[in-house]
Design an enzyme around this catalytic site. Structure first.
Site, short mmCIF file in Angstrom:
data_model
loop_
_atom_site.label_atom_id
_atom_site.label_comp_id
_atom_site.label_asym_id
_atom_site.label_seq_id
_atom_site.Cartn_x
_atom_site.Cartn_y
_atom_site.Cartn_z
N GLY A 196 -9.21 -3.94 -1.18
CA GLY A 196 -8.22 -3.46 -0.33
C GLY A 196 -8.19 -2.19 0.39
CB ALA A 229 5.79 -14.54 -4.03
CE LYS A 282 4.57 -1.35 0.64
NZ LYS A 282 3.47 -2.08 1.06
CG ASP A 308 1.70 -2.89 4.03
OD1 ASP A 308 0.88 -2.03 4.10
OD2 ASP A 308 2.60 -3.04 3.31
P1 NDP Z 1 5.60 -6.26 -5.21
O1 NDP Z 1 6.01 -5.11 -6.34
O2 NDP Z 1 6.45 -6.40 -4.05
O3 NDP Z 1 5.08 -7.49 -5.72
C1 NDP Z 1 4.07 -7.54 -6.87
C2 NDP Z 1 3.56 -8.88 -7.12
O4 NDP Z 1 2.62 -9.04 -8.20
C3 NDP Z 1 4.38 -10.28 -7.28
O5 NDP Z 1 4.15 -11.23 -6.71
C4 NDP Z 1 4.53 -10.15 -8.62
O6 NDP Z 1 5.08 -11.61 -9.24
C5 NDP Z 1 3.16 -10.12 -9.02
N1 NDP Z 1 3.04 -9.74 -10.40
C6 NDP Z 1 3.31 -8.27 -11.03
N2 NDP Z 1 2.98 -8.43 -12.04
C7 NDP Z 1 2.47 -9.36 -12.73
C8 NDP Z 1 1.74 -10.07 -13.84
N3 NDP Z 1 1.85 -9.04 -14.86
N4 NDP Z 1 1.33 -11.24 -13.80
C9 NDP Z 1 1.52 -12.18 -12.61
N5 NDP Z 1 1.78 -11.45 -11.59
C10 NDP Z 1 2.54 -10.45 -11.48
O7 NDP Z 1 4.28 -5.39 -4.80
P2 NDP Z 1 3.27 -5.36 -3.48
O8 NDP Z 1 3.44 -6.83 -2.78
O9 NDP Z 1 3.68 -4.30 -2.50
O10 NDP Z 1 1.97 -5.07 -3.68
C11 NDP Z 1 0.94 -6.29 -4.52
C12 NDP Z 1 -0.49 -5.48 -4.50
O11 NDP Z 1 -1.16 -5.43 -3.36
C13 NDP Z 1 -0.60 -4.24 -5.42
O12 NDP Z 1 -1.77 -4.27 -6.18
C14 NDP Z 1 -0.49 -3.16 -4.22
O13 NDP Z 1 -1.08 -2.04 -4.71
C15 NDP Z 1 -1.18 -4.09 -3.38
N6 NDP Z 1 -1.31 -3.43 -2.00
C16 NDP Z 1 -2.54 -3.09 -1.18
C17 NDP Z 1 -2.30 -2.48 -0.02
C18 NDP Z 1 -3.63 -2.01 0.78
O14 NDP Z 1 -3.43 -1.44 1.80
N7 NDP Z 1 -4.73 -2.37 0.19
C19 NDP Z 1 -0.97 -2.62 0.84
C20 NDP Z 1 0.15 -3.13 -0.01
C21 NDP Z 1 -0.15 -3.61 -1.19
P3 NDP Z 1 6.47 -11.85 -9.50
O15 NDP Z 1 7.24 -12.20 -8.16
O16 NDP Z 1 6.60 -12.91 -10.43
O17 NDP Z 1 7.15 -10.55 -10.18
#
Ligand code: NDP
Length: 279
Positions: free
Chosen positions: A245, A126, A65, A101
């Site tokens: 979601g 984040a 993205k 989004d």
């Molecule tokens: P990103 O990869 O950009 O961000 C992932 C986030 O999850 C970061 O804050 C990351 O923290 C955190 N994270 C990942 N693994 C862990 C872990 N093991 N423990 C704690 N924190 C963790 O993904 P997106 O922001 O695009 O997506 C996030 C979620 O939102 C996903 O589950 C996705 O499916 C959902 N989503 C749903 C949508 C909908 O339409 N319903 C649309 C977009 C997303 P860190 O910064 O520390 O790595």
């Protein structure tokens, strides 16, 4: 026949093709929607040659993205402020980027009759989705946003960025630990999980029903599969109103469809097709 698609990695479980193909068929639009699972090198190759491709438009999901931004000719104001694009539309040989989004999130909250104005929010995450949520909450007039994330530095960066955009909101950043979660929940009307924790059934965020019972905030988990994450289960047990979601997914997809086709999206049909695909 127009070709649309989605770029991401991994992409095995994407529901977008089913949702968009159902919508195209319903409106008699001759178009298909394909998943393009691309590693980083493959993504760069495709992104550099967009103008030569047959794509009329496409979506982006994790992890592309932000990576798409340098390849676009124009980025809509909201997408630039959020710093992420999930929808691209072809205009001749040019490609324009949008973020749907944030609208998906805002419309899902509205459908659930939750008004952000004046509210205090605990937001976990984040990444790109979290940034879209903050933008929507800022537009909706939230009063306070507490950010927690595994890597706190990412939350701090996000807080600084949005504090500059939404001066009326109080942003706070804390470590994602039990003590701070408990403190933040004392004054939270809405809890949003925008991390990927919960995708696996055994995933736990550390928020228990005991912690949620005190104030019973509205709990919105952006994950839609599984339909009830550990967080949503704990929230339901605590007597909170909950939302997964799915409706955000439908609304962000509907907005993308409208950007591409200029037609009103068949929202209910798209929702039904998603539910059918999810079983
Ligand atoms: P990103 O990869 O950009 O961000 C992932 C986030 O999850 C970061 O804050 C990351 O923290 C955190 N994270 C990942 N693994 C862990 C872990 N093991 N423990 C704690 N924190 C963790 O993904 P997106 O922001 O695009 O997506 C996030 C979620 O939102 C996903 O589950 C996705 O499916 C959902 N989503 C749903 C949508 C909908 O339409 N319903 C649309 C977009 C997303 P860190 O910064 O520390 O790595």
């Amino acid at each position: 026949m127009k070709i649309y698609g989605i770029f991401g990695f991994p992409l095995k479980h994407t529901l977008s093709p089913a949702m968009h193909e159902a919508a195209f068929a319903n409106l008699g639009i001759e178009a298909g929607y394909l998943p393009f699972e691309l590693d980083r090198a493959g993504f760069r190759r495709v992104a550099r040659q967009l103008a030569k491709s047959l794509l009329a438009g496409f979506n982006l999901t994790v992890p592309y993205k932000e990576a798409i931004l340098p390849y676009l000719d124009k980025v809509a104001k909201e997408a630039a402020m959020i710093g992420a694009v999930n929808t691209v539309c072809r205009k001749g040989r040019k490609f324009w980027g949008y973020n749907t989004d944030w609208e998906g999130f805002a419309l899902a909250l509205r459908e659930a009759r939750f008004r952000a104005r004046g509210k205090s929010v605990l937001l976990l995450g984040a990444g790109g989705a979290a940034r879209a949520c903050v933008y929507a909450l800022g537009q909706g007039g939230a009063r306070r946003i507490v950010l927690m994330n595994r890597h706190q530095a990412n939350a701090r960066k996000m807080s600084r960025h949005f504090q500059g955009l939404f001066r009326g909101i109080r942003f706070e950043v804390f470590p994602m630990r039990k003590f701070f979660l408990t403190q933040a929940l004392r004054d939270s009307d809405l809890v949003v999980n925008a991390t990927s924790v919960g995708l696996k059934r055994e995933d736990r965020l550390g928020l228990t029903s005991g912690m949620l019972r005190r104030r019973r905030p509205f709990v919105f988990d952006l994950i839609y599969n599984p339909p009830e994450t550990g967080l949503l289960k704990a929230a339901r047990k605590a007597g909170c109103r909950t939302l997964n979601g799915l409706s955000m997914l439908v609304y962000q997809g509907a907005r993308a469809f409208e950007i591409w086709t200029g037609r009103k999206a068949p929202l209910n049909l798209m929702r039904r097709s998603l539910k059918r695909t999810l079983g």
